[in-house]
Motif scaffolding. Structure first.
Motif, PDB file in Angstrom:
ATOM      1  N   GLY A 236      48.986  37.064  41.177  1.00 25.30           N
ATOM      2  CA  GLY A 236      47.956  36.795  40.188  1.00 25.30           C
ATOM      3  C   GLY A 236      47.676  37.932  39.228  1.00 25.30           C
ATOM      4  N   LEU A 237      48.583  38.890  39.131  1.00 19.49           N
ATOM      5  CA  LEU A 237      48.404  40.025  38.223  1.00 19.49           C
ATOM      6  C   LEU A 237      49.638  40.127  37.337  1.00 19.49           C
ATOM      7  CD1 LEU A 237      46.752  42.466  37.290  1.00 19.49           C
ATOM      8  CD2 LEU A 237      47.836  43.815  39.088  1.00 19.49           C
ATOM      9  N   THR A 261      53.889  42.363  32.260  1.00 16.86           N
ATOM     10  CA  THR A 261      53.519  41.172  31.518  1.00 16.86           C
ATOM     11  C   THR A 261      54.489  41.055  30.359  1.00 16.86           C
ATOM     12  OG1 THR A 261      51.797  40.119  30.158  1.00 16.86           O
ATOM     13  CG2 THR A 261      51.725  42.521  30.308  1.00 16.86           C
ATOM     14  N   ASP A 288      40.396  48.868  45.381  1.00 19.39           N
ATOM     15  CA  ASP A 288      39.582  47.899  44.636  1.00 19.39           C
ATOM     16  C   ASP A 288      39.358  48.369  43.195  1.00 19.39           C
ATOM     17  OD1 ASP A 288      39.411  46.233  46.807  1.00 19.39           O
ATOM     18  OD2 ASP A 288      37.399  46.879  47.406  1.00 19.39           O
ATOM     19  N   ARG A 291      42.737  48.085  41.229  1.00 18.33           N
ATOM     20  CA  ARG A 291      43.076  46.686  40.955  1.00 18.33           C
ATOM     21  C   ARG A 291      42.145  46.094  39.895  1.00 18.33           C
ATOM     22  NH1 ARG A 291      44.479  42.829  45.910  1.00 18.33           N
ATOM     23  NH2 ARG A 291      44.836  41.536  44.062  1.00 18.33           N
ATOM     24  N   ASN A 292      40.880  46.464  39.939  1.00 20.42           N
ATOM     25  CA  ASN A 292      39.946  45.978  38.930  1.00 20.42           C
ATOM     26  C   ASN A 292      40.365  46.434  37.534  1.00 20.42           C
ATOM     27  OD1 ASN A 292      37.245  44.846  38.041  1.00 20.42           O
ATOM     28  ND2 ASN A 292      36.947  46.999  37.478  1.00 20.42           N
ATOM     29  N   ALA A 294      43.428  47.223  36.636  1.00 22.83           N
ATOM     30  CA  ALA A 294      44.662  46.513  36.305  1.00 22.83           C
ATOM     31  C   ALA A 294      44.366  45.106  35.789  1.00 22.83           C
ATOM     32  CB  ALA A 294      45.575  46.449  37.534  1.00 22.83           C
ATOM     33  N   GLU A 295      43.423  44.425  36.401  1.00 25.42           N
ATOM     34  CA  GLU A 295      43.067  43.074  35.960  1.00 25.42           C
ATOM     35  C   GLU A 295      42.456  43.093  34.559  1.00 25.42           C
ATOM     36  OE1 GLU A 295      40.528  41.719  39.049  1.00 25.42           O
ATOM     37  OE2 GLU A 295      42.150  41.429  40.506  1.00 25.42           O
ATOM     38  N   LEU A 296      41.628  44.097  34.268  1.00 19.65           N
ATOM     39  CA  LEU A 296      41.041  44.206  32.935  1.00 19.65           C
ATOM     40  C   LEU A 296      42.111  44.457  31.878  1.00 19.65           C
ATOM     41  CD1 LEU A 296      37.867  46.382  33.705  1.00 19.65           C
ATOM     42  CD2 LEU A 296      37.934  43.924  33.193  1.00 19.65           C
ATOM     43  N   ALA A 298      45.321  43.650  32.130  1.00 14.76           N
ATOM     44  CA  ALA A 298      46.141  42.446  32.021  1.00 14.76           C
ATOM     45  C   ALA A 298      45.467  41.396  31.142  1.00 14.76           C
ATOM     46  CB  ALA A 298      46.430  41.885  33.408  1.00 14.76           C
ATOM     47  N   GLU A 299      44.155  41.251  31.291  1.00  9.73           N
ATOM     48  CA  GLU A 299      43.409  40.308  30.459  1.00  9.73           C
ATOM     49  C   GLU A 299      43.441  40.727  28.990  1.00  9.73           C
ATOM     50  OE1 GLU A 299      39.504  40.152  32.070  1.00  9.73           O
ATOM     51  OE2 GLU A 299      40.092  39.117  33.910  1.00  9.73           O
ATOM     52  N   ASP A 302      46.598  39.652  27.405  1.00  8.28           N
ATOM     53  CA  ASP A 302      46.692  38.205  27.224  1.00  8.28           C
ATOM     54  C   ASP A 302      45.888  37.690  26.041  1.00  8.28           C
ATOM     55  OD1 ASP A 302      48.382  37.958  29.357  1.00  8.28           O
ATOM     56  OD2 ASP A 302      46.804  37.511  30.815  1.00  8.28           O
TER      57      ASP A 302
END
Length: 303
Positions: A236-237, A261, A288, A291-292, A294-296, A298-299, A302
């Motif tokens: 999911g990343l 990505t 944590d 990963r937080n 990394a998610e920001l 990645a968003e 996108d």
């Protein structure tokens, strides 16, 4: 009379020469292209989704930086604090292909480091897409990380341990010994093979260090590490991702998150060095936070 007989012969000769130069064209096939010439019918690989990169030092908001680098808000000097928030860009000769930024903040309890790197992969082979080339580069990073193989026997052992009680209820005396020994034997091989990268789940390793044997503390920490905190691939990343977690001999912990990505590869390195050797950075907390971030990021790609 001789001149009239000679002229038709010349005309026939000229026609033959012109036909040889231009080609008959009766078969309808085009002339062969020159070596290295790309024909219209040749397939061309698709370019990647991204043709530029964001500015690395400006890619993280202040709130996220403060969570990753707790000492930021404690810096007394306003100018020093402003420079710490801005970070320091890494040297690059093409910001559309490579961009990075580093932060370092000291506090009374620890020194925290953060490094973010963006790499846009471009394939210079017309038959290989940028995405395919980026997959190859990412695969090399996974191989270099030397992640431990997933161990289904560990999960099965845990299930068997629960099932052991069920076996006793059913009266299966012969099944109980095999179920009780299986969980203890199964996890040892993956833990011992990568004990140096096994994160610390609790403060137990700090107390074991006081016994004076660093080797015993490492094995004790490894044996207590839950599978959810081991170095692993992430779902999911981005298109694909992995996380690594390594604890050094000086109690410096490094958590690395890498994700791809399309044709961009993002690398996050988050480190913490405690002020005293008796303290051990919390693995779950650092993972944590990384990963937080990394998610920001990645968003943001996108959008």
């Amino acid at each position: 009379m001789q001149r009239k007989a000679y002229v038709p012969g010349v005309a026939v000769l000229l026609a033959a020469v012109l036909t040889a130069c231009t080609g008959s064209g009766d078969d309808g096939t085009p002339d062969d292209p020159r070596p290295g010439e790309v024909t219209a019918s040749a397939s061309t690989a698709q370019p990647g989704r991204y043709d530029t990169l964001p500015e690395a030092c400006g890619s993280i908001d202040d709130d996220t930086l403060e969570a990753l680098l707790p000492g930021l808000k404690q810096l007394p000097d306003a100018e020093q604090r402003e420079e710490a928030y801005e970070g320091r860009a890494t040297l690059t000769y093409d910001t559309d292909r490579k961009a990075g930024c580093r932060w370092k903040v000291e506090s009374p309890t620890a020194t925290d480091y953060l490094f973010v790197d963006f790499e846009r992969v471009v394939s210079f082979d017309g038959t290989v897409s940028d995405d395919s080339k980026a997959q190859e580069v990412y695969g090399g990073k996974v191989e270099a990380a030397d992640l431990p193989e997933p161990s289904p026997s560990t999960t099965e052992g845990d299930d068997d341990g629960d099932g052991g009680n069920g076996g006793e209820d059913d009266g299966g005396s012969s099944a109980a010994p095999s179920q009780s020994t299986s969980p203890s034997d199964a996890p040892e091989s993956p833990k011992s093979s990568k004990s140096s990268k096994s994160p610390k789940p609790s403060d137990s390793s700090g107390s074991s260090e006081s016994s004076g044997s660093s080797g015993s503390s490492g094995s004790a920490s490894a044996s207590a590490t839950p599978a959810s905190l081991l170095p692993r691939t992430l779902d999911g990343l981005g298109d694909e991702a992995f996380l690594d977690d390594a604890l050094g001999t000086s109690r410096k912990r490094t958590v690395t998150v890498v994700f791809r990505t399309s044709n961009v590869i993002v690398t996050i390195e988050y480190e913490e060095q405690p002020a005293t050797t008796t303290d051990v950075p919390d693995s779950e907390e650092m993972q944590d936070r990384a990963r937080n971030l990394a998610e920001l990021l990645a968003e943001a790609f996108d959008e």
